[in-house]
Structure formats: C-alpha cells, structure tokens
Design a protein around this motif. Sequence first.
Motif, PDB file in Angstrom:
ATOM      1  N   THR A   1       0.834  -1.204   0.000  1.00 54.05           N
ATOM      2  CA  THR A   1       0.000   0.000   0.000  1.00 54.05           C
ATOM      3  C   THR A   1       0.869   1.255   0.000  1.00 54.05           C
ATOM      4  OG1 THR A   1      -1.837  -1.138   1.051  1.00 54.05           O
ATOM      5  CG2 THR A   1      -1.743   1.234   1.376  1.00 54.05           C
ATOM      6  N   ALA A   2       0.455   2.236  -0.800  1.00 57.95           N
ATOM      7  CA  ALA A   2       1.262   3.444  -0.996  1.00 57.95           C
ATOM      8  C   ALA A   2       1.560   4.151   0.335  1.00 57.95           C
ATOM      9  CB  ALA A   2       0.539   4.396  -1.958  1.00 57.95           C
TER      10      ALA A   2
ATOM     11  N   MET B   1       1.687  -1.976  -6.302  1.00 59.38           N
ATOM     12  CA  MET B   1       1.440  -0.994  -5.251  1.00 59.38           C
ATOM     13  C   MET B   1       0.085  -0.337  -5.542  1.00 59.38           C
ATOM     14  SD  MET B   1       3.597   2.270  -3.856  1.00 59.38           S
ATOM     15  CE  MET B   1       3.394   3.272  -5.336  1.00 59.38           C
ATOM     16  N   ALA B   2      -0.772  -0.285  -4.537  1.00 58.25           N
ATOM     17  CA  ALA B   2      -2.109   0.291  -4.691  1.00 58.25           C
ATOM     18  C   ALA B   2      -2.361   1.259  -3.544  1.00 58.25           C
ATOM     19  CB  ALA B   2      -3.162  -0.811  -4.704  1.00 58.25           C
ATOM     20  N   SER B   3      -3.461   2.030  -3.654  1.00 60.86           N
ATOM     21  CA  SER B   3      -3.715   3.030  -2.607  1.00 60.86           C
ATOM     22  C   SER B   3      -4.494   2.452  -1.427  1.00 60.86           C
ATOM     23  CB  SER B   3      -4.473   4.226  -3.185  1.00 60.86           C
ATOM     24  OG  SER B   3      -5.835   3.899  -3.384  1.00 60.86           O
ATOM     25  N   ASP B   4      -5.361   1.454  -1.662  1.00 60.06           N
ATOM     26  CA  ASP B   4      -6.300   1.000  -0.622  1.00 60.06           C
ATOM     27  C   ASP B   4      -7.013   2.210  -0.010  1.00 60.06           C
ATOM     28  OD1 ASP B   4      -7.728  -0.647   1.052  1.00 60.06           O
ATOM     29  OD2 ASP B   4      -6.056  -1.109   2.395  1.00 60.06           O
TER      30      ASP B   4
ATOM     31  N   HIS C   1      -8.245  10.738   5.533  1.00 63.47           N
ATOM     32  CA  HIS C   1      -7.220   9.962   6.242  1.00 63.47           C
ATOM     33  C   HIS C   1      -6.642   8.828   5.413  1.00 63.47           C
ATOM     34  CE1 HIS C   1      -8.218  12.222   9.778  1.00 63.47           C
ATOM     35  NE2 HIS C   1      -9.475  11.838   9.699  1.00 63.47           N
ATOM     36  N   ARG C   2      -7.413   8.286   4.481  1.00 63.93           N
ATOM     37  CA  ARG C   2      -6.948   7.195   3.620  1.00 63.93           C
ATOM     38  C   ARG C   2      -7.238   7.598   2.172  1.00 63.93           C
ATOM     39  NH1 ARG C   2      -6.999   2.121   6.207  1.00 63.93           N
ATOM     40  NH2 ARG C   2      -6.119   1.366   4.262  1.00 63.93           N
ATOM     41  N   PRO C   3      -6.561   8.632   1.667  1.00 64.97           N
ATOM     42  CA  PRO C   3      -6.938   9.201   0.371  1.00 64.97           C
ATOM     43  C   PRO C   3      -6.409   8.393  -0.813  1.00 64.97           C
ATOM     44  CG  PRO C   3      -5.068  10.394   1.263  1.00 64.97           C
ATOM     45  CD  PRO C   3      -5.465   9.369   2.299  1.00 64.97           C
ATOM     46  N   PRO C   4      -6.984   8.621  -1.997  1.00 64.56           N
ATOM     47  CA  PRO C   4      -6.453   7.991  -3.199  1.00 64.56           C
ATOM     48  C   PRO C   4      -5.123   8.622  -3.594  1.00 64.56           C
ATOM     49  CG  PRO C   4      -8.203   9.513  -3.765  1.00 64.56           C
ATOM     50  CD  PRO C   4      -8.138   9.476  -2.267  1.00 64.56           C
ATOM     51  N   GLY C   5      -4.490   8.029  -4.593  1.00 67.10           N
ATOM     52  CA  GLY C   5      -3.251   8.600  -5.122  1.00 67.10           C
ATOM     53  C   GLY C   5      -2.072   7.669  -4.950  1.00 67.10           C
TER      54      GLY C   5
END
Length: 243
Positions: free
Chosen positions: A164-165, A192-195, A201-205
């Motif tokens: 996870t990023a 590798m992914a964003s989850d 708090h758990r943003p995309p990207g």
Amino acid sequence: MIDLHTHILPSIDDGASSWDESVAMCRNAAEDGCSVLVATPHQRHPHWWNDDLAAISRLRAELQSRLGPHPRIVLGAEVRADVAILNAVDSLAGEPMIQPLANSRYLLLEFGTEAGPEPEAVVHEMSIAGITPVLAHPECIPWLAHDLERLDNLVKLGALLQITAMSVLGDFGRGPRDSSHNLLDAGLVHVMASDCHNLEHRPPGLSSAAALIERKYGSATATAITITNPKAIINDHAVSVAA
Ligand SMILES: [Fe+2]
C-alpha cells in the motif's frame, strides 16, 4: 497508473460514505495520474459480507455514469480469507459468491490481523484451482509483515504481493514502512495500490509513493508495480516478475 485496490463504492463498507465522496475520490485519483481504478469493496469480512454481486455491479455502473468515461472503473473485491474461502473459490465455476479482479484469474485476498486459515494451504489450493491470489498489504498484517522467508515462500507457491502506498511513505508508522521497503529490497512486490477509503485519512493517489520508489529503486520498479503488472492483472495476462 492503475490503482488495483480502492474502496470507492459508496456505503458498502468502510470506504466512501456518499456518492459525492465517491466521485471526489475518483476525480482526485485521476488528477494524481490514475486512468483505471479497480473498485474492491470488502467481501466475506465479518462486518461486510457483500455477496450480492449484482448489487455491487450496479454501484460500479452508477459510479461510472456519474464520472463519465474517465477514470475507468472496473470491478473487483477485497476478499477475506476465512475457513470456507476455498468453497467460495469453487463457486467461481458456477454461481460466484466472490468477485475476482476485473473478472480475471486474479483475486485480491486479505488475511486478517488475527491468525486464520494457513496462507500456504490457501495459496496452494487456489493455484491448483487456477486462481492467482494477490495478497493485500502483507506489510500491515502483524503475523506476516516481517517474515520475509514466509512471504517469499508464498510467492513461490503462486501468490502475488500488493503493498500500500501509504505504507511505503511511512504514513502507517515504522513497521509497515520498513516491511514494505524490505519487500521491495527483496524483489517481492508485484503491485502498489492506494487501498483508499476516504478523502481525508486514507486518500487515493499513487504518485508520491511512486516517486519515492523511483528515487530509491529506479523507474523500472515504479513502472512495474503501478502500471505494467496491474495492467496485466486486469487484462488477465501473466505477471512474470516481481519488481
Ligand atoms: Fe482494502
């Protein structure tokens, strides 16, 4: 880039809580450089069983229609490995109870933080059934994160590994950061992914973590785990090498 692990469908798990948040997360991901997002709501999780695949598919279609053509949203799931997971894998040949990644041979598989079924047995049996498990964020699973030998063996048994990023960036603390970097050092990372779960708090990207990986491990590694390998997975092609 392709983000293989996201919780962008609204009000179905602990991810996006509204259509507005869902759409904003997708737009942010696109601005950050993601052209394809795989929606992976929890399945077989104690809090979110989510076995109505038709309902999940309708959410994907609705999200795509609200977004327009970009970014492209494809369907997957993050499937919890419980004691009956192999029955769920068997169901893929008939009336599926679980959703593979983009209807491919690849399944995003999550082991819980408590000990559950033996991962070696699950990976081995899935491989025999023609399914390739992509293990979600092993660096965040306390009983697995620092056992490189065991993770190497799981890859040899047929699993792929997704980190996870935010782990790579150190946003979850030293443990997941060190584990994810150790996995990269060992050449055991496939994706590798964003989850991502929300905007705050758990943003995309993926771009910040991809830039860090490019600096530390080179552009070939960054490209493999954010573009080449996730693209092969959603196209149901072979993933030949870890980064
Ligand atoms: Fe997840």
